[in-house]
Design a protein around this motif. Structure first.
Motif, mmCIF file in Angstrom:
data_model
loop_
_atom_site.group_PDB
_atom_site.id
_atom_site.type_symbol
_atom_site.label_atom_id
_atom_site.label_comp_id
_atom_site.label_asym_id
_atom_site.label_seq_id
_atom_site.Cartn_x
_atom_site.Cartn_y
_atom_site.Cartn_z
ATOM 1 N N THR A 164 0.844 -1.196 0.000
ATOM 2 C CA THR A 164 0.000 0.000 0.000
ATOM 3 C C THR A 164 0.881 1.248 0.000
ATOM 4 N N LEU A 165 1.900 1.251 0.831
ATOM 5 C CA LEU A 165 2.823 2.385 0.942
ATOM 6 C C LEU A 165 4.253 1.889 0.794
ATOM 7 N N GLN A 217 2.249 6.374 -2.013
ATOM 8 C CA GLN A 217 1.156 5.419 -2.123
ATOM 9 C C GLN A 217 1.268 4.679 -3.448
ATOM 10 N N THR A 265 -5.640 2.017 2.002
ATOM 11 C CA THR A 265 -4.769 3.132 2.376
ATOM 12 C C THR A 265 -5.345 3.790 3.625
#
Length: 185
Positions: free
Chosen positions: A67-68, A103, A140
């Motif tokens: 996600t990150l 992101q 997120t």
């Protein structure tokens, strides 16, 4: 790990384990999306809804796009470039203490990852001292969308930190001290 947990707004459900700070010198990386091998964290991966994640395959390894992603700089050599992002300058220069967090998804388009997150490391004339990490989660964290979400529930996820760059995405054998590959489970 506490700083990365704090700025990513995740409830870390699994210990990160080891993280490596690497001294890297050589040619720039090839453009890529980050990924973490499913087999390396099978127990932690169980908390993910993989139907909301992009999975890529390379050389027989299935990796989930996080996600990150984080790039943490320990010196001023090199940087990171985002060739498809709409940035005035596609390269963000390394600066000691700088954390670049980005992101890899726009949640409205999951499970597709965001092609603007395609990136590559840029290497200078001296060793680049860097650590990379990421967050695996099925969404997120809302807090990253703006201050109006400051009191939103914390997103469950986990941090991971690869212990080496793969030769297909980086300078390969140009490490000052090559880390050993992780043991097979």
């Amino acid at each position: 790990p506490q700083v990365l947990q704090h700025i990513s707004h995740i409830q870390d459900v699994a210990p990160c384990g080891k993280a490596w700070i690497m001294d890297v010198l050589g040619r720039d990386q090839g453009a890529h999306m980050d990924g973490w091998e499913v087999e390396k964290s099978r127990q932690s991966m169980q908390m993910l809804d993989l139907s909301k994640c992009s999975i890529q395959c390379h050389n027989g390894f299935n990796t989930v796009i996080p996600t990150l992603s984080f790039v943490i700089y320990f010196n001023d050599s090199g940087g990171i470039s985002f060739p498809r992002a709409s940035l005035s300058k596609p390269m963000i220069s390394a600066k000691r203490g700088r954390i670049v967090m980005f992101q890899n998804y726009d949640d409205t388009n999951r499970p597709a990852h965001n092609p603007k997150a395609l990136h590559h490391g840029v290497y200078g004339q001296s060793f680049k001292r860097v650590m990379t990490a990421g967050v695996m989660s099925s969404e997120t964290p809302l807090q990253l969308q703006g201050p109006e979400f400051a009191n939103a529930p914390v997103t469950r996820g986990f941090l991971y930190a690869p212990i080496m760059h793969r030769s297909n995405t980086s300078c390969g054998d140009r490490y000052r001290d090559s880390p050993s590959p992780p043991p097979r489970p």
